[in-house]
Design a protein around this motif. Sequence first.
Motif, PDB file in Angstrom:
ATOM      1  N   ILE A   1      11.803  45.170  26.461  1.00 38.17           N
ATOM      2  CA  ILE A   1      12.627  46.338  26.129  1.00 38.17           C
ATOM      3  C   ILE A   1      13.887  46.380  26.997  1.00 38.17           C
ATOM      4  O   ILE A   1      14.956  46.784  26.539  1.00 38.17           O
ATOM      5  CB  ILE A   1      11.792  47.630  26.277  1.00 38.17           C
ATOM      6  CG1 ILE A   1      10.685  47.636  25.210  1.00 38.17           C
ATOM      7  CG2 ILE A   1      12.658  48.874  26.133  1.00 38.17           C
ATOM      8  CD1 ILE A   1       9.683  48.753  25.358  1.00 38.17           C
ATOM      9  N   ASP A   2      13.757  45.903  28.245  1.00 45.01           N
ATOM     10  CA  ASP A   2      14.921  45.872  29.146  1.00 45.01           C
ATOM     11  C   ASP A   2      16.096  45.081  28.580  1.00 45.01           C
ATOM     12  O   ASP A   2      17.238  45.343  28.925  1.00 45.01           O
ATOM     13  CB  ASP A   2      14.520  45.222  30.481  1.00 45.01           C
ATOM     14  CG  ASP A   2      14.109  46.275  31.488  1.00 45.01           C
ATOM     15  OD1 ASP A   2      14.419  47.452  31.255  1.00 45.01           O
ATOM     16  OD2 ASP A   2      13.488  45.912  32.505  1.00 45.01           O
ATOM     17  N   THR A   3      15.792  44.076  27.764  1.00 45.05           N
ATOM     18  CA  THR A   3      16.866  43.210  27.276  1.00 45.05           C
ATOM     19  C   THR A   3      17.460  43.723  25.968  1.00 45.05           C
ATOM     20  O   THR A   3      18.386  43.122  25.440  1.00 45.05           O
ATOM     21  CB  THR A   3      16.346  41.781  27.038  1.00 45.05           C
ATOM     22  OG1 THR A   3      15.406  41.823  25.956  1.00 45.05           O
ATOM     23  CG2 THR A   3      15.683  41.219  28.278  1.00 45.05           C
ATOM     24  N   LEU A   4      16.934  44.827  25.448  1.00 45.25           N
ATOM     25  CA  LEU A   4      17.399  45.314  24.140  1.00 45.25           C
ATOM     26  C   LEU A   4      18.677  46.146  24.279  1.00 45.25           C
ATOM     27  O   LEU A   4      18.954  46.716  25.337  1.00 45.25           O
ATOM     28  CB  LEU A   4      16.321  46.173  23.482  1.00 45.25           C
ATOM     29  CG  LEU A   4      15.000  45.479  23.173  1.00 45.25           C
ATOM     30  CD1 LEU A   4      14.048  46.456  22.509  1.00 45.25           C
ATOM     31  CD2 LEU A   4      15.223  44.268  22.288  1.00 45.25           C
ATOM     32  N   SER A   5      19.420  46.229  23.195  1.00 46.33           N
ATOM     33  CA  SER A   5      20.615  47.073  23.179  1.00 46.33           C
ATOM     34  C   SER A   5      20.189  48.540  23.177  1.00 46.33           C
ATOM     35  O   SER A   5      19.049  48.882  22.903  1.00 46.33           O
ATOM     36  CB  SER A   5      21.441  46.771  21.943  1.00 46.33           C
ATOM     37  OG  SER A   5      20.750  47.218  20.795  1.00 46.33           O
ATOM     38  N   LYS A   6      21.165  49.391  23.484  1.00 47.29           N
ATOM     39  CA  LYS A   6      20.889  50.820  23.561  1.00 47.29           C
ATOM     40  C   LYS A   6      20.296  51.351  22.246  1.00 47.29           C
ATOM     41  O   LYS A   6      19.373  52.154  22.244  1.00 47.29           O
ATOM     42  CB  LYS A   6      22.199  51.540  23.867  1.00 47.29           C
ATOM     43  CG  LYS A   6      22.022  52.862  24.583  1.00 47.29           C
ATOM     44  CD  LYS A   6      23.367  53.437  24.971  1.00 47.29           C
ATOM     45  CE  LYS A   6      23.231  54.877  25.434  1.00 47.29           C
ATOM     46  NZ  LYS A   6      24.520  55.569  25.516  1.00 47.29           N
ATOM     47  N   GLY A   7      20.848  50.864  21.145  1.00 47.52           N
ATOM     48  CA  GLY A   7      20.394  51.327  19.835  1.00 47.52           C
ATOM     49  C   GLY A   7      18.940  50.969  19.578  1.00 47.52           C
ATOM     50  O   GLY A   7      18.163  51.782  19.089  1.00 47.52           O
ATOM     51  N   PHE A   8      18.586  49.734  19.937  1.00 51.23           N
ATOM     52  CA  PHE A   8      17.196  49.320  19.732  1.00 51.23           C
ATOM     53  C   PHE A   8      16.258  50.092  20.644  1.00 51.23           C
ATOM     54  O   PHE A   8      15.161  50.485  20.253  1.00 51.23           O
ATOM     55  CB  PHE A   8      17.042  47.815  19.996  1.00 51.23           C
ATOM     56  CG  PHE A   8      17.274  46.990  18.763  1.00 51.23           C
ATOM     57  CD1 PHE A   8      16.492  47.191  17.632  1.00 51.23           C
ATOM     58  CD2 PHE A   8      18.250  46.015  18.725  1.00 51.23           C
ATOM     59  CE1 PHE A   8      16.696  46.435  16.495  1.00 51.23           C
ATOM     60  CE2 PHE A   8      18.466  45.252  17.591  1.00 51.23           C
ATOM     61  CZ  PHE A   8      17.686  45.465  16.474  1.00 51.23           C
ATOM     62  N   ARG A   9      16.697  50.343  21.896  1.00 45.56           N
ATOM     63  CA  ARG A   9      15.831  51.073  22.819  1.00 45.56           C
ATOM     64  C   ARG A   9      15.561  52.479  22.286  1.00 45.56           C
ATOM     65  O   ARG A   9      14.456  52.997  22.377  1.00 45.56           O
ATOM     66  CB  ARG A   9      16.473  51.143  24.200  1.00 45.56           C
ATOM     67  CG  ARG A   9      15.874  50.111  25.142  1.00 45.56           C
ATOM     68  CD  ARG A   9      16.471  50.219  26.513  1.00 45.56           C
ATOM     69  NE  ARG A   9      17.679  49.427  26.597  1.00 45.56           N
ATOM     70  CZ  ARG A   9      18.524  49.474  27.627  1.00 45.56           C
ATOM     71  NH1 ARG A   9      18.290  50.285  28.630  1.00 45.56           N
ATOM     72  NH2 ARG A   9      19.579  48.708  27.642  1.00 45.56           N
TER      73      ARG A   9
END
Lengths: 244, 348
Positions: B140-148
């Motif tokens: 989850i740390d590597t995901l973009s803001k939208g995906f988070r």
Amino acid sequence: MNEMRAIFRRELAAYFATPLAFVFIVIFLLTMGAFTFYLGGFFESDQANLSIFFSYHPWLYLFLIPAISMRLWAEERRTGSIELLLSQPVPLYAAVLGKFFAAWVFSGLALVLTFPMWLTVNYLGSPDNGVILAGYIGSFFMAGGYLAIGSCLSATTRNQVIAFVVSVAVCFLFTVSGLPIVIDFFSGWAPQTLISTIASFSFLTHFNSITQGVIDLRDIVYFGSLIAVWLIACGVVVDMKKAG
Amino acid sequence: MQGKAGAAEVMVSIEALTKRFGPFTAVDHIGFDVRRGEVLGFLGPNGAGKSTTMKMVTGFLTPSSGTASICGHDVVNDTLNAQRSLGYLPEGAPAYGDMTPLGFLRFIARIRRLFGRDAERAIEEAVAATELEAVLEQPIDTLSKGFRRRVGLAQAILHNPPVLIMDEPTDGLDPNQKFEVRKLIARMAPEKAIIISTHILEEVDAICSRALIIDRGEIVADGTPAALTARSRYHNAVSLTVPSAIAGEVREALEGVQGAAKREEAQRGDDTTFTLFPRDEVGQQGMESDTTLIDAVAALARARNWPVRALHGEPGRLDEVFRHLTRADTEPVEAGGLKGSASGRSAA
């Protein structure tokens, strides 16, 4: 119970999801070995037992265990995930115990990985394996005590460095409370019962008596109740923070 | 709104809810109900107490006084049952960054007592609804803001809760993702009671059946988005855009229009826009559109044969109502209050 198991699994997996587990275990084993063989003069002592090895445990735990416990709550507070956790239908005790047991099992795993020491003494001589087992059990309970203290102090802050430093300080007091460094401060003016009470809080006193090979119920009760008290305090701290 | 939702059962009930941080009162005796089928938009400037209210309703913060209940379960005395009826997306969509979305959702499923096939089905549905398929195995740390944000949404709807509370659900999403999330909310709306907080006023118009504006811990407005916009001074105003070349003639002619209390004028490029405000106070406060003013202007434009660029009646402007109701924020009095808020928070 389900909630506690879920949290336990998540927390334990979290140690291994990052290099933390690897780094910790390697450093733990290296320093254990270095202390035992070099500082402790394991070979020179010419004794087929692990008393030298165990005598360094309290001092290594003093710095290594707070490194495990500091993240337990402080990290959740910093990232905000604590809001997620505490808004799930999770009883408070499940969160506190799930986290504690994950850290405890992890430290137990590191301890188990010191088994080459045990193989070494059995290769070199014929030690009393009952005494060694008692030492491992005592060490594991002592790790639990340090962890419970660290867990509670981690809940008080969102800063892991503060959690670490304060935990080391409090753990240090508990470790040495039977030694002159603390006793001398009280002796002369405090009543003898107070002094012996303070001395009886010492991790060292209880741990040493276990490593002699005698698992006294009092020592187990001591570590057990110490863990319980600090975990209850941890729950109280988490709950108090909810009140703002 | 009341007529339609009046019969539906009350899912969230909040009474005199108050939260103090030291001397600072973040939320001051707030009370409202949310019924099944309602989407309540929770509006207010930063620091108004929106998030604090949500944190109390979801059991993360203990109220200083007052009560809140979810599906009949009091959040203080029956916290776990209240939380079971509830899906919550906290502000900033926090999650465990070292986990993958799949691992995270499995963890939430276990906590929510969903096991085996039930858990897998719930995860599948939540993942499909939030379109997370592509990133299920990435930390989850590597995901973009939208995906988070969408991981947080998936977590909130995983157990299909009757009540959904979302703190800025579309913050950080691009316009397409915002559209998808609004569609998702609209799809869930009939069976649930939904509370969302937002800064984006157009969102209120787009998805909320009711809007509640809070300022400095108190409710300052409560009604349908249409009723709130009707409180705008632009409600039933008429704006007419003509080429600037004939602005003088138009201005003169508009002088004579009946029912116009006030006229404003703005030039933009080669065009000039005239805005006429209705005189009738009742018309301004009432909810139905008053068409007499726009009819008069349209008739005038036809009669004079003006090359009209645009002519429309204004329903009202929500942002203007919002600013008007929460304007107190910028007054110097508030400076002390905000400082109190900051110290209150850090002490908390």
